[in-house]
Design a protein around this motif. Structure first.
Motif, PDB file in Angstrom:
ATOM      1  N   LYS A 522       0.827  -1.207   0.000  1.00  0.00           N
ATOM      2  CA  LYS A 522       0.000   0.000   0.000  1.00  0.00           C
ATOM      3  C   LYS A 522       0.862   1.259   0.000  1.00  0.00           C
ATOM      4  O   LYS A 522       0.499   2.273  -0.613  1.00  0.00           O
ATOM      5  CB  LYS A 522      -0.946  -0.009   1.192  1.00  0.00           C
ATOM      6  CG  LYS A 522      -2.080  -1.013   1.047  1.00  0.00           C
ATOM      7  CD  LYS A 522      -2.994  -0.997   2.255  1.00  0.00           C
ATOM      8  CE  LYS A 522      -4.163  -1.952   2.087  1.00  0.00           C
ATOM      9  NZ  LYS A 522      -5.024  -2.001   3.283  1.00  0.00           N
ATOM     10  N   GLN A 523       2.009   1.217   0.669  1.00  0.00           N
ATOM     11  CA  GLN A 523       2.922   2.349   0.624  1.00  0.00           C
ATOM     12  C   GLN A 523       3.408   2.590  -0.805  1.00  0.00           C
ATOM     13  O   GLN A 523       3.528   3.736  -1.252  1.00  0.00           O
ATOM     14  CB  GLN A 523       4.122   2.099   1.540  1.00  0.00           C
ATOM     15  CG  GLN A 523       3.825   2.241   3.026  1.00  0.00           C
ATOM     16  CD  GLN A 523       5.070   2.023   3.857  1.00  0.00           C
ATOM     17  OE1 GLN A 523       5.730   0.992   3.757  1.00  0.00           O
ATOM     18  NE2 GLN A 523       5.411   3.013   4.673  1.00  0.00           N
ATOM     19  N   ALA A 526       0.634   4.167  -2.747  1.00  0.00           N
ATOM     20  CA  ALA A 526       0.479   5.565  -2.354  1.00  0.00           C
ATOM     21  C   ALA A 526       1.549   6.441  -2.988  1.00  0.00           C
ATOM     22  O   ALA A 526       1.300   7.615  -3.300  1.00  0.00           O
ATOM     23  CB  ALA A 526       0.530   5.690  -0.836  1.00  0.00           C
ATOM     24  N   TYR A 528       2.498   6.270  -5.906  1.00  0.00           N
ATOM     25  CA  TYR A 528       1.990   6.579  -7.251  1.00  0.00           C
ATOM     26  C   TYR A 528       0.596   7.213  -7.184  1.00  0.00           C
ATOM     27  O   TYR A 528      -0.160   7.157  -8.140  1.00  0.00           O
ATOM     28  CB  TYR A 528       1.998   5.326  -8.126  1.00  0.00           C
ATOM     29  CG  TYR A 528       3.356   5.110  -8.759  1.00  0.00           C
ATOM     30  CD1 TYR A 528       3.621   5.543 -10.050  1.00  0.00           C
ATOM     31  CD2 TYR A 528       4.384   4.522  -8.045  1.00  0.00           C
ATOM     32  CE1 TYR A 528       4.865   5.370 -10.621  1.00  0.00           C
ATOM     33  CE2 TYR A 528       5.642   4.353  -8.600  1.00  0.00           C
ATOM     34  CZ  TYR A 528       5.874   4.782  -9.893  1.00  0.00           C
ATOM     35  OH  TYR A 528       7.124   4.626 -10.464  1.00  0.00           O
ATOM     36  N   ARG A 529       0.265   7.793  -6.054  1.00  0.00           N
ATOM     37  CA  ARG A 529      -0.970   8.557  -5.854  1.00  0.00           C
ATOM     38  C   ARG A 529      -2.216   7.719  -6.095  1.00  0.00           C
ATOM     39  O   ARG A 529      -3.248   8.225  -6.556  1.00  0.00           O
ATOM     40  CB  ARG A 529      -0.992   9.815  -6.741  1.00  0.00           C
ATOM     41  CG  ARG A 529       0.287  10.644  -6.701  1.00  0.00           C
ATOM     42  CD  ARG A 529       0.766  10.934  -5.311  1.00  0.00           C
ATOM     43  NE  ARG A 529       2.058  11.634  -5.300  1.00  0.00           N
ATOM     44  CZ  ARG A 529       2.905  11.606  -4.286  1.00  0.00           C
ATOM     45  NH1 ARG A 529       2.623  10.899  -3.188  1.00  0.00           N
ATOM     46  NH2 ARG A 529       4.051  12.257  -4.344  1.00  0.00           N
ATOM     47  N   PRO A 531      -5.066   5.968  -4.141  1.00  0.00           N
ATOM     48  CA  PRO A 531      -5.579   6.065  -2.767  1.00  0.00           C
ATOM     49  C   PRO A 531      -5.714   4.697  -2.113  1.00  0.00           C
ATOM     50  O   PRO A 531      -6.192   3.741  -2.720  1.00  0.00           O
ATOM     51  CB  PRO A 531      -6.939   6.747  -2.945  1.00  0.00           C
ATOM     52  CG  PRO A 531      -7.314   6.552  -4.374  1.00  0.00           C
ATOM     53  CD  PRO A 531      -6.031   6.470  -5.142  1.00  0.00           C
ATOM     54  N   THR A 532      -5.262   4.614  -0.871  1.00  0.00           N
ATOM     55  CA  THR A 532      -5.329   3.360  -0.114  1.00  0.00           C
ATOM     56  C   THR A 532      -6.001   3.612   1.227  1.00  0.00           C
ATOM     57  O   THR A 532      -6.028   4.732   1.740  1.00  0.00           O
ATOM     58  CB  THR A 532      -3.925   2.785   0.135  1.00  0.00           C
ATOM     59  OG1 THR A 532      -3.168   3.727   0.901  1.00  0.00           O
ATOM     60  CG2 THR A 532      -3.204   2.508  -1.174  1.00  0.00           C
ATOM     61  N   PRO A 534      -6.326   3.762   5.158  1.00  0.00           N
ATOM     62  CA  PRO A 534      -5.329   3.961   6.222  1.00  0.00           C
ATOM     63  C   PRO A 534      -5.028   2.641   6.928  1.00  0.00           C
ATOM     64  O   PRO A 534      -5.937   1.887   7.278  1.00  0.00           O
ATOM     65  CB  PRO A 534      -6.005   4.961   7.158  1.00  0.00           C
ATOM     66  CG  PRO A 534      -6.992   5.684   6.292  1.00  0.00           C
ATOM     67  CD  PRO A 534      -7.460   4.678   5.300  1.00  0.00           C
ATOM     68  N   GLN A 614      -7.108  -1.725  10.065  1.00  0.00           N
ATOM     69  CA  GLN A 614      -7.659  -0.785   9.090  1.00  0.00           C
ATOM     70  C   GLN A 614      -9.109  -0.490   9.434  1.00  0.00           C
ATOM     71  O   GLN A 614      -9.788  -1.318  10.051  1.00  0.00           O
ATOM     72  CB  GLN A 614      -7.598  -1.393   7.682  1.00  0.00           C
ATOM     73  CG  GLN A 614      -6.220  -1.868   7.268  1.00  0.00           C
ATOM     74  CD  GLN A 614      -6.260  -2.754   6.049  1.00  0.00           C
ATOM     75  OE1 GLN A 614      -7.199  -2.714   5.259  1.00  0.00           O
ATOM     76  NE2 GLN A 614      -5.221  -3.575   5.878  1.00  0.00           N
ATOM     77  N   ILE A 738     -10.753   3.670  -3.757  1.00  0.00           N
ATOM     78  CA  ILE A 738      -9.809   3.376  -2.683  1.00  0.00           C
ATOM     79  C   ILE A 738      -9.392   1.915  -2.745  1.00  0.00           C
ATOM     80  O   ILE A 738     -10.215   1.026  -2.948  1.00  0.00           O
ATOM     81  CB  ILE A 738     -10.406   3.720  -1.300  1.00  0.00           C
ATOM     82  CG1 ILE A 738      -9.333   3.659  -0.221  1.00  0.00           C
ATOM     83  CG2 ILE A 738     -11.587   2.829  -0.972  1.00  0.00           C
ATOM     84  CD1 ILE A 738      -9.766   4.263   1.085  1.00  0.00           C
TER      85      ILE A 738
END
Length: 940
Positions: A522-523, A526, A528-529, A531-532, A534, A614, A738
């Motif tokens: 997920k990092q 993120a 590459y913009r 959305p994931t 939290p 999450q 997301i």
């Protein structure tokens, strides 16, 4: 002083398009010695009846092609009454083409002799190479090493080459094909001979017939390039068993398909057929679904039968491509109309919904009992006049994209006169006209009239309907290739953090891992913009409870592991946890399931490292999957479709090759069933499809720019209608998208960088973009051109004077011609393997809009280490150093791309461009009213 110069070589393709309108279109004919030889040696020629060497020699001498034939035979002084030579070195002139028919073990030596004698090309008909096993493959490697860069080879294990328009028959087929306009390339010699037999019955002619065999050297791309430039070829047909050099094929097909239809049959759709094809050609057949995606990407139409192959070659040569799937059917009998409709709908076509004006007009000319709909049943007593009236009305209907006219011979029917009346509609702009004259001898004369008028005829209406759907699919694919996309990385959006993404991957590789944890995955997304949801990591029950409290209940716990790839299979996903006790129970359940897993640990690493915590996202939307994996022949392949736990059951997905732009991403979505729901269904609002397309483009960027990724899945990607207000934490973002879960697998740690799979399509060469300052002190950005630049190119051409246009193209071209969409998309949507175009752009301080000020282009010549340059500068910015800077950069690109030579042609009046070329180091030579410029890059 006009710094615009260098003309492209004028050619006139079959469609009549003036290629001098290109900024650059110039190439070298590397296969001329094969298709237009002046001298041919048959090595292995013999008089023994039934031998291939005799048949090939006889075919060459019995079909005068304007050249000399030399038999080569070590044992005989004459063959078929012609003087023979012991080896090719003793032939009294340099040989353009050698046809080799000696046993496989002798061929490497023969090829070595050909190279030493300066032979330009060869056809190896002999069999017994890689299709026969390891020993044969070793022979091929020896041949390739000897011939590389010295002579072009077709084969081995092939039938040979025919060029009917030149009377050349370098095959062992039993007869020469008729001359015509179809270029046929086949990987099966037997199929080629069968097609030739069929063509005699159907009076079909060919511009060239090529049996490629194992494609040791000359491949699909080479032949498509040749036939694409050949004025005798109007369409190209392919029978394919293996793809070979994927990038070469895609590059050539994508360019040629713009002007000439390419229709292909690819064997190996089923597993059994793929195995048979592999054993036949000695090559991987590849994934069939991926190949479909490849054909779509480069504009090739795939068909499933020999009859469809020829039907499509005929109709695309005679009729325009439809602008949509809607067909109007005119028939004098209900049954044939129903059959055509069933086939049309089953294959994805649509019946045109006749407009009210059309309905009223038909009521005026038809009997009361006509069908009052589409199909338009004009009844069994329809005479030629009724047909003509109805066709005139139907052809004008704006809701229709094509016409199918069906005639069944009845007592009142006049098939011949009706055909004559139909010829008036043979040319209906933007709408193909097809005909099905059903029956026997009574309709033969009418069919001949229609065919002569370029209206294709079919014995059965369902065949005609199927052909229309294939035409629509072909047109749809071509439109998708050259629709102008929108730019993803707008200034309002943050660019991907590529360095951070690379670091995530490097850290995993340095630890000896090939699997990223969900949190790491997920990092990376993120970065590459994308959305994931939290996510927090907890290594104990207490930490899990603390994280859950901070996030807010309900929450989801998932296994945190560096070894287990599918968490649900070991109970590693616990949903909808409403309180601390539920979190503790879930933590223990996940730990127990992970420790019981049978997957081997990596270097002693435990399966269970803890959990990720999450928020529980409300599933008010659609679960999608976005992924990528490696295909053995085509490298990274992208996937989009319906996601969730049953993704492998429903198999609602589409494939595509990276990189994507927004147009290609949208087309990818359109191929899935879930796309209908994403557009809005049963009162539900639409998902933000533009945002989804941009996400797919960014995902494709990730795959292209991070080559150590072997597999990547986002499943599910939640897509919900975009909310009006800012969403709570963990809810879908402003665009309603997301990533809820992600999985990334890297290539094995022992894989070297040079062993990574190669992309089939070269991505955007961002390394050639950088800033520059003009002589006047103006800051300018110089970068490779991209498809999204078309609107700026339109404005750029408005800044050019007639003199600048003349200096560049050697004649004046009207502005509306220069900015035609079909032309500009070809100039902006380029293949970076074939050419490189740099644009100099500047942001207007008053409007804030970017504008192109100059463009320089470097185009490789086919099958050579040479390229030609062109430069065009806006009048207002000439004399400020743009020409020198662009040409300097093009030369550096040429060195990076391993070119040996760059050339150009400059008008004698264009003194400024001559000065620019000399300043960079070009040598100029005057030839009449032009200067030929050349720079040798092979010297330091």
């Amino acid at each position: 002083m006009k710094k615009n110069g260098m003309k492209s070589t004028p050619t006139k393709p079959a469609d009549g398009a003036d290629r001098t309108l290109d900024v650059l279109h110039f190439e070298r004919d590397s296969l001329g010695a094969i298709f237009a030889p002046k001298s041919v040696a048959v090595i292995g020629a013999t008089e023994k009846v039934g031998r291939v060497g005799r048949t090939v020699l006889w075919n060459l001498i019995s079909n005068p092609f304007g050249g000399t034939v030399y038999p080569v035979n070590k044992r005989h002084k004459q063959v078929l009454g012609i003087r023979a030579y012991a080896d090719v070195a003793r032939v009294p002139e340099t040989i353009d083409l050698a046809v080799i028919v000696t046993p496989a073990p002798t061929v490497p030596g023969v090829v070595s002799e050909c190279v030493a004698a300066g032979v330009k090309s060869a056809i190896i008909i002999s069999a017994g190479f890689k299709e026969a096993g390891a020993a044969g493959a070793a022979l091929e490697r020896r041949i390739a090493e000897t011939a590389r860069g010295k002579l072009r080879l077709i084969g081995p294990n092939c039938l040979g080459v025919m060029r009917p328009v030149a009377h050349l028959n370098a095959t062992f087929a039993s007869a020469m094909a008729r001359a015509g306009t179809v270029g046929f390339i086949s990987q099966s010699g037997a199929l080629l001979t069968a097609v030739l037999d069929w063509s005699f019955r159907e009076n079909v002619g060919f511009s060239a017939c090529v049996s490629v065999g194992s494609m040791l050297d000359v491949n699909w791309g080479d032949l498509i390039n040749f036939l694409g430039d050949d004025p005798h070829t109007h369409s190209i047909m392919i029978y394919m068993e293996s793809i070979g050099d994927a990038r070469s094929f895609i590059s050539a097909a994508r360019e040629v398909a713009l002007t000439k239809p390419i229709i292909a049959i690819k064997a190996g759709r089923t597993a059994a057929a793929a195995k048979a094809a592999a054993s036949h050609t000695g090559a991987l057949a590849g994934s069939d679904d991926v190949l479909d995606a490849v054909f779509r990407r480069c504009g090739v139409l795939r068909v499933n039968s020999i009859s469809d192959l020829f039907h499509m070659a005929e109709v695309l040569a005679k009729q325009p491509r439809p602008s949509g799937p809607r067909l109007s059917i005119v028939t004098n009998a209900g049954g044939p109309g129903v059959l055509a409709t069933d086939t049309l709908i089953a294959l994805g076509g649509e019946l045109a919904d006749l407009s009210e004006p059309t309905m009223r007009a038909l009521d005026q000319v038809l009997p009361p009992h006509w069908s009052h709909g589409n199909p338009i049943d004009i009844l069994g007593d329809a005479d030629p006049e009724r047909y003509a009236q109805v066709l005139e009305i139907a052809a004008k209907d704006p809701n229709s994209d094509g016409l199918l006219v069906v005639l069944t011979p009845q007592a009142m029917t006049d098939p011949t006169e009706t055909a004559k009346r139909l010829t008036a509609f043979a040319v209906t702009p933007g709408k193909p006209v097809l005909a099905s004259w059903m029956g026997g001898k009574d309709v033969v004369a009418g069919e001949a009239i229609l065919n002569q008028a370029n209206i294709p005829t079919f014995g059965y209406p369902d065949t005609a309907a199927r052909t229309f759907t294939l035409m629509d699919r072909y047109a749809y694919n071509l439109r998708g290739l050259y629709e102008t996309p929108t730019l993803v990385e707008a200034e309002t959006e943050a660019a991907p953090d590529r360095a951070q993404a690379r670091q995530f991957i490097l850290d995993a590789r340095n630890s000896g891992r090939s699997l990223l944890t969900e949190f790491e995955s997920k990092q990376l997304l993120a970065a590459y913009r994308i959305p994931t949801v939290p996510t927090r990591i907890a290594a104990s029950e207490d930490e899990a409870v603390q994280c859950a409290a901070a996030i807010g209940f309900p929450v989801v716990l998932k296994l945190d592991s560096q070894t287990i790839t599918h968490k649900t299979e070991v109970g590693g996903v616990q949903l909808n946890l409403a309180d601390a006790d539920a979190v503790r129970r879930a933590y223990r359940a996940i730990e127990s399931g992970a420790k019981a897993a049978r997957e081997p640990c990596l270097r002693g690493v435990k399966h269970f490292l803890g959990v990720s915590v999450q928020p529980m996202v409300k599933l008010e939307g659609y679960e999608l999957i976005v992924g990528s994996s490696i295909d053995a022949q085509f490298g990274p392949v992208l996937l989009f479709g319906a996601g969730g736990q049953l993704v492998e059951v429903f198999r609602d997905r589409a494939l595509a090759l990276p990189p994507l732009n927004t147009t290609l991403a949208r087309r990818m979505m359109e191929q899935t069933t879930i796309y209908k729901a994403l557009k809005g269904v049963r009162g539900r609002a639409s998902v933000d499809l533009d945002a989804l397309a941009r996400l797919l483009v960014r995902f494709g960027q990730l795959v292209v720019e991070q080559p150590w990724i072997k597999e990547i899945d986002i499943n599910p990607l939640l897509a919900a209608p975009s909310p009006g207000a800012s969403p709570p934490a963990g809810e879908p973002g402003a665009a309603g998208l997301i990533a809820l879960d992600a999985r990334i697998v890297l290539h094995a740690p022992d894989i070297r960088e040079d062993q990574l799979p190669r992309l089939s399509i070269r991505p955007y060469p961002a390394q050639y973009a950088s800033a520059w300052t003009s002589k006047a002190g103006m800051p300018v950005g110089i970068r490779p051109i991209r498809p999204e630049d078309e609107p700026m190119m339109v404005k750029f051409h408005a800044t050019l004077s007639e003199e600048s246009v003349y200096m560049r193209y050697f004649h004046y071209i009207q502005y509306n011609q220069r900015v035609a969409h079909e032309r500009l998309t070809r100039l902006c949507f380029i293949d970076y393997d074939r050419e490189m175009a740099l644009v100099a752009e500047r942001k207007d301080p008053n409007t804030g809009e970017n504008a192109i000020l100059a463009i320089g282009r470097l185009s490789k010549l086919h099958q050579s280490a040479e390229a030609e340059f062109a430069i065009l500068i806006s009048d207002a910015y000439q004399g400020q150093g743009f020409g020198v800077e662009l040409l300097r950069r093009l030369v550096e690109i040429g060195r990076d791309e391993k070119l040996e030579r760059i050339v150009a042609t400059i008008l004698a009046d264009n003194v400024a461009m001559q000065h620019v070329a000399r300043k960079i180091g070009f040598k100029l030579k005057r030839v009449e009213s032009e200067f030929h410029a050349e720079l040798d890059l092979s010297r330091p």
